[in-house]
Design a protein around this motif. Structure first.
Motif, PDB file in Angstrom:
ATOM      1  N   PHE A 388       6.273  -0.075  11.581  1.00  0.00           N
ATOM      2  CA  PHE A 388       7.061  -0.838  12.553  1.00  0.00           C
ATOM      3  C   PHE A 388       6.950  -2.345  12.286  1.00  0.00           C
ATOM      4  N   PHE A 389       5.757  -2.794  11.950  1.00  0.00           N
ATOM      5  CA  PHE A 389       5.546  -4.232  11.738  1.00  0.00           C
ATOM      6  C   PHE A 389       5.890  -4.676  10.319  1.00  0.00           C
ATOM      7  N   THR A 390       5.813  -3.765   9.354  1.00  0.00           N
ATOM      8  CA  THR A 390       6.040  -4.178   7.967  1.00  0.00           C
ATOM      9  C   THR A 390       7.487  -4.027   7.508  1.00  0.00           C
ATOM     10  N   LEU A 391       8.265  -3.150   8.136  1.00  0.00           N
ATOM     11  CA  LEU A 391       9.642  -2.936   7.689  1.00  0.00           C
ATOM     12  C   LEU A 391      10.467  -4.219   7.731  1.00  0.00           C
ATOM     13  N   ASP A 392      10.281  -4.994   8.789  1.00  0.00           N
ATOM     14  CA  ASP A 392      11.035  -6.243   8.912  1.00  0.00           C
ATOM     15  C   ASP A 392      10.342  -7.411   8.207  1.00  0.00           C
ATOM     16  N   LYS A 393       9.030  -7.290   7.985  1.00  0.00           N
ATOM     17  CA  LYS A 393       8.278  -8.381   7.355  1.00  0.00           C
ATOM     18  C   LYS A 393       8.458  -8.395   5.842  1.00  0.00           C
ATOM     19  N   ILE A 394       8.265  -7.243   5.200  1.00  0.00           N
ATOM     20  CA  ILE A 394       8.351  -7.209   3.738  1.00  0.00           C
ATOM     21  C   ILE A 394       9.553  -6.425   3.239  1.00  0.00           C
ATOM     22  N   GLY A 395      10.338  -5.868   4.181  1.00  0.00           N
ATOM     23  CA  GLY A 395      11.565  -5.193   3.785  1.00  0.00           C
ATOM     24  C   GLY A 395      11.407  -3.698   3.544  1.00  0.00           C
ATOM     25  N   ARG A 396      12.558  -3.032   3.422  1.00  0.00           N
ATOM     26  CA  ARG A 396      12.562  -1.582   3.255  1.00  0.00           C
ATOM     27  C   ARG A 396      12.065  -1.169   1.868  1.00  0.00           C
ATOM     28  N   ARG A 397      12.531  -1.876   0.844  1.00  0.00           N
ATOM     29  CA  ARG A 397      12.244  -1.456  -0.526  1.00  0.00           C
ATOM     30  C   ARG A 397      10.748  -1.465  -0.828  1.00  0.00           C
ATOM     31  N   TRP A 398      10.069  -2.581  -0.516  1.00  0.00           N
ATOM     32  CA  TRP A 398       8.655  -2.663  -0.845  1.00  0.00           C
ATOM     33  C   TRP A 398       7.819  -1.713   0.005  1.00  0.00           C
ATOM     34  N   ASN A 399       8.249  -1.438   1.224  1.00  0.00           N
ATOM     35  CA  ASN A 399       7.567  -0.428   2.032  1.00  0.00           C
ATOM     36  C   ASN A 399       7.685   0.952   1.389  1.00  0.00           C
ATOM     37  N   GLN A 400       8.884   1.262   0.893  1.00  0.00           N
ATOM     38  CA  GLN A 400       9.104   2.559   0.269  1.00  0.00           C
ATOM     39  C   GLN A 400       8.263   2.709  -0.993  1.00  0.00           C
ATOM     40  N   VAL A 401       8.278   1.673  -1.809  1.00  0.00           N
ATOM     41  CA  VAL A 401       7.490   1.694  -3.045  1.00  0.00           C
ATOM     42  C   VAL A 401       5.995   1.812  -2.728  1.00  0.00           C
ATOM     43  N   GLY A 402       5.504   0.964  -1.824  1.00  0.00           N
ATOM     44  CA  GLY A 402       4.081   0.923  -1.518  1.00  0.00           C
ATOM     45  C   GLY A 402       3.544   2.205  -0.921  1.00  0.00           C
ATOM     46  N   THR A 403       4.265   2.775   0.046  1.00  0.00           N
ATOM     47  CA  THR A 403       3.775   3.996   0.700  1.00  0.00           C
ATOM     48  C   THR A 403       3.743   5.180  -0.261  1.00  0.00           C
ATOM     49  N   LEU A 404       4.718   5.268  -1.163  1.00  0.00           N
ATOM     50  CA  LEU A 404       4.714   6.366  -2.135  1.00  0.00           C
ATOM     51  C   LEU A 404       3.569   6.227  -3.129  1.00  0.00           C
ATOM     52  N   VAL A 405       3.345   5.021  -3.612  1.00  0.00           N
ATOM     53  CA  VAL A 405       2.254   4.795  -4.572  1.00  0.00           C
ATOM     54  C   VAL A 405       0.901   5.079  -3.919  1.00  0.00           C
ATOM     55  N   LEU A 406       0.707   4.627  -2.684  1.00  0.00           N
ATOM     56  CA  LEU A 406      -0.561   4.867  -1.981  1.00  0.00           C
ATOM     57  C   LEU A 406      -0.762   6.352  -1.695  1.00  0.00           C
ATOM     58  N   THR A 407       0.314   7.072  -1.400  1.00  0.00           N
ATOM     59  CA  THR A 407       0.210   8.525  -1.217  1.00  0.00           C
ATOM     60  C   THR A 407      -0.286   9.186  -2.491  1.00  0.00           C
ATOM     61  N   GLY A 408       0.319   8.804  -3.620  1.00  0.00           N
ATOM     62  CA  GLY A 408      -0.101   9.357  -4.902  1.00  0.00           C
ATOM     63  C   GLY A 408      -1.553   9.060  -5.221  1.00  0.00           C
ATOM     64  N   LEU A 409      -2.003   7.845  -4.894  1.00  0.00           N
ATOM     65  CA  LEU A 409      -3.394   7.461  -5.161  1.00  0.00           C
ATOM     66  C   LEU A 409      -4.370   8.292  -4.328  1.00  0.00           C
ATOM     67  N   CYS A 410      -4.023   8.546  -3.056  1.00  0.00           N
ATOM     68  CA  CYS A 410      -4.894   9.356  -2.192  1.00  0.00           C
ATOM     69  C   CYS A 410      -5.013  10.784  -2.714  1.00  0.00           C
ATOM     70  N   ILE A 411      -3.900  11.360  -3.129  1.00  0.00           N
ATOM     71  CA  ILE A 411      -3.932  12.724  -3.678  1.00  0.00           C
ATOM     72  C   ILE A 411      -4.762  12.752  -4.957  1.00  0.00           C
ATOM     73  N   PHE A 412      -4.580  11.728  -5.792  1.00  0.00           N
ATOM     74  CA  PHE A 412      -5.303  11.652  -7.057  1.00  0.00           C
ATOM     75  C   PHE A 412      -6.813  11.506  -6.826  1.00  0.00           C
ATOM     76  N   CYS A 413      -7.192  10.654  -5.892  1.00  0.00           N
ATOM     77  CA  CYS A 413      -8.613  10.429  -5.616  1.00  0.00           C
ATOM     78  C   CYS A 413      -9.290  11.678  -5.059  1.00  0.00           C
ATOM     79  N   ASN A 414      -8.551  12.465  -4.287  1.00  0.00           N
ATOM     80  CA  ASN A 414      -9.134  13.662  -3.673  1.00  0.00           C
ATOM     81  C   ASN A 414      -9.548  14.691  -4.719  1.00  0.00           C
TER      82      ASN A 414
END
Length: 538
Positions: A388-414
């Motif tokens: 809610f706070f980041t969509l308007d601050k850093i935009g849609r594109r970087w939120n989409q990129v960042g959340t997908l990359v962080l999801t992949g990192l969490c799965i990889f670390c597990n």
């Protein structure tokens, strides 16, 4: 004057919009219930062969249940009874010395299985013995549902853009309700599979059309808030599902329970508005004026609509051709639409595949299934606050990129956390679930803003189709753990990274008017100005 200006004059986030969102929560409750239902109705409790056939007279009959298991069922490395094999004949010597059982003859279960009913009274596995050689069939039940969702996405997208959002929703309500109840009364697995397919078909229309209808009724500055608020119902109901499943632990009764809210949704359907934006785009200005007037009345802005004639609305949205009927082929006819379809399709597949790869693996983190599911639902709430706070601050594109990359990192670390560290595995898994949900919340809003009004439902239908392709593959990817334990996690990580890379090449839509026509997409610069800036220039 643009349509956003009209919405701003009517109060783009007033009582009318809030009422519409609240009405849509009722049917949307069933989405997480059904999409994650497989975690409970397809659960496989502890089981072992039914060894009653080994009875050879008084000796076996006089043994206790524990002793019968010792002489009738081989043990696994962890000391638990083997789930799929039994001794060809009673091995009474094991009562005295159970140290060496490697050379004893075994056979597959001859007379079915005995199940532990302490957690689940009844599941698909216990109903139709979907264990051992049929274990993959049991896992495929989720794939069958999402294949229905995939087919429904394509059809409902076309129906919604062709006949309107409201009619499409009613059709989806009826289909999902009828087949949802029918699946609970299935007499065999084949019937159940068919009913679940069509249940998914109906649920798909609810999933994509409800969000589009609500976003099309709000102004630019409230689009983020509406998208996040509407996604909260998913998170809350994801946390509620394990509570319901705990008390309703029979799979037939649970299926009926999670389908029931759709009855209320059909009753409330009459109060839902049609999308005025869609009506104007399709030349139905009189009907659009009716709904806009109703919005003005509820929001206390009657005077504005009294001065706005229906014929003026036809100029609010420039229609390329009022008689033209759009189809999925329009997604690939022009260069920018082709590029948009390719990139959004990859992003949706990645988001859905990784989200459900985590969500459908609640038993894989070493904690009670009900507690894990509750944690997975509760962890999504801070994800919504973050987005809610980041969509308007850093935009849609970087939120989409960042959340997908962080999801992949969490799965990889597990992959590198030992199995006996159940608490840590759950914590990292829940973090991955949080970022995956943030990616899902973002992609809905992002896609709605990327596609033009005349193709929005078709575009979202196509994206949902691609998403369900990823979802359908998730349970099958998890079966690859038989090849190598870390192979599913490796694939899910790579898919998430590929989705993040694709999202990087999409245009930013923050503070940009919704495109109305395909021409708006092909000439993006023409609409890259916010409503407030437009007012200042006029």
């Amino acid at each position: 004057m643009k349509f956003e200006n009209v919405l701003a004059e009517l109060d783009g986030f007033g009582k009318f919009q809030i009422r519409t969102i609240l009405l849509m929560i009722i049917p949307r409750m069933t989405l997480p219930f059904h999409f994650l239902l497989n975690n409970f109705i397809a659960a496989i409790p502890s089981h072992h062969c039914n060894i009653s056939s080994l009875g050879d007279g008084g000796v076996f009959r006089n043994l206790s249940q524990a002793e019968r298991l010792v002489v009738g069922v081989p043990v696994q490395e962890d000391g638990t009874p083997n789930s799929c094999q039994m001794f060809a004949e009673p091995q009474y010597h094991l009562l005295v010395n159970s140290s060496n059982i490697t050379d004893l003859p075994t056979v597959v279960c001859q007379n079915g299985w005995v199940y532990d009913n302490t957690t689940f009274k009844s599941t698909l596995a216990t109903e139709w013995d979907l264990v051992c050689d049929k274990r993959r069939v049991n896992r495929a039940t989720a794939t069958i549902l999402f294949m229905g969702v995939m087919a429904g996405a394509a059809v409902s997208g076309y129906l919604s853009d062709r006949f309107g959002r409201k009619i499409s929703l009613l059709v989806s309500f009826v289909i999902a309700t009828f087949f949802g109840f029918a699946s609970a009364f299935s007499h065999n697995f084949a019937m159940f599979a068919a009913m679940r397919f069509f249940t998914g078909f109906g649920l798909s229309g609810i999933s994509i059309t409800s969000v589009v209808l609500c976003v099309e009724w709000v102004d630019i500055k409230h689009r983020t808030a509406v998208a996040v608020l509407m996604s909260l119902d998913w998170s809350i109901c994801t946390a509620i599902l394990p509570i319901v499943a705990y008390f309703v632990n029979d799979w037939r009764h649970l299926t009926i329970t999670v389908t029931t809210p759709l009855f209320l949704a059909m009753i409330c359907w009459r109060w839902l508005p049609e999308s005025a934006r869609w009506l104007i785009s399709n030349g139905k200005v009189n009907t659009a004026h009716f709904y806009l007037s109703k919005c003005a009345r509820v929001n206390g802005r009657e005077q504005f609509m009294a001065d706005l004639r229906p014929e003026v609305l036809s100029k609010v949205i420039i229609v390329e051709n009022e008689n033209r009927k759009y189809s999925y082929l329009d997604l690939v006819r022009t260069p920018r639409m082709r590029r948009l379809a390719l990139l959004t399709g990859i992003v949706w597949s990645a988001v859905a595949c990784t989200y459900y790869g985590i969500s459908l693996n609640v038993t894989g983190f070493g904690v009670n299934i009900y507690l894990t599911q509750f944690i997975y639902g509760a962890i999504e709430v801070p994800a919504k606050a973050f987005i809610f706070f980041t969509l308007d601050k850093i935009g849609r594109r970087w939120n989409q990129v960042g959340t997908l990359v962080l999801t992949g990192l969490c799965i990889f670390c597990n992959m590198f956390i030992p199995q006996d560290k159940g608490l840590f595995r759950t914590a990292v898994g829940a973090s991955g679930k949080m970022f995956a949900e943030a990616a899902f919340t973002t992609v809905y809003l992002y896609t709605i803003e990327l596609y033009p009004t005349v193709m929005r439902q078709n575009g979202l239908g196509y994206c949902s189709f691609m998403a369900r392709t990823g979802v359908s593959l998730s349970p099958l990817i998890m079966l690859l753990e038989e090849v190598w334990g870390h192979l599913p996690s490796t694939i899910f990580s790579l898919v998430a990274f590929a989705g993040g890379l694709s999202a990087f090449f999409l245009p930013e839509t923050n503070n940009v008017r919704l495109p109305e026509t395909i021409e708006d997409v092909e000439h993006t610069r023409r609409r890259s100005i916010s409503t407030s800036e437009e007012k200042a220039l006029s």
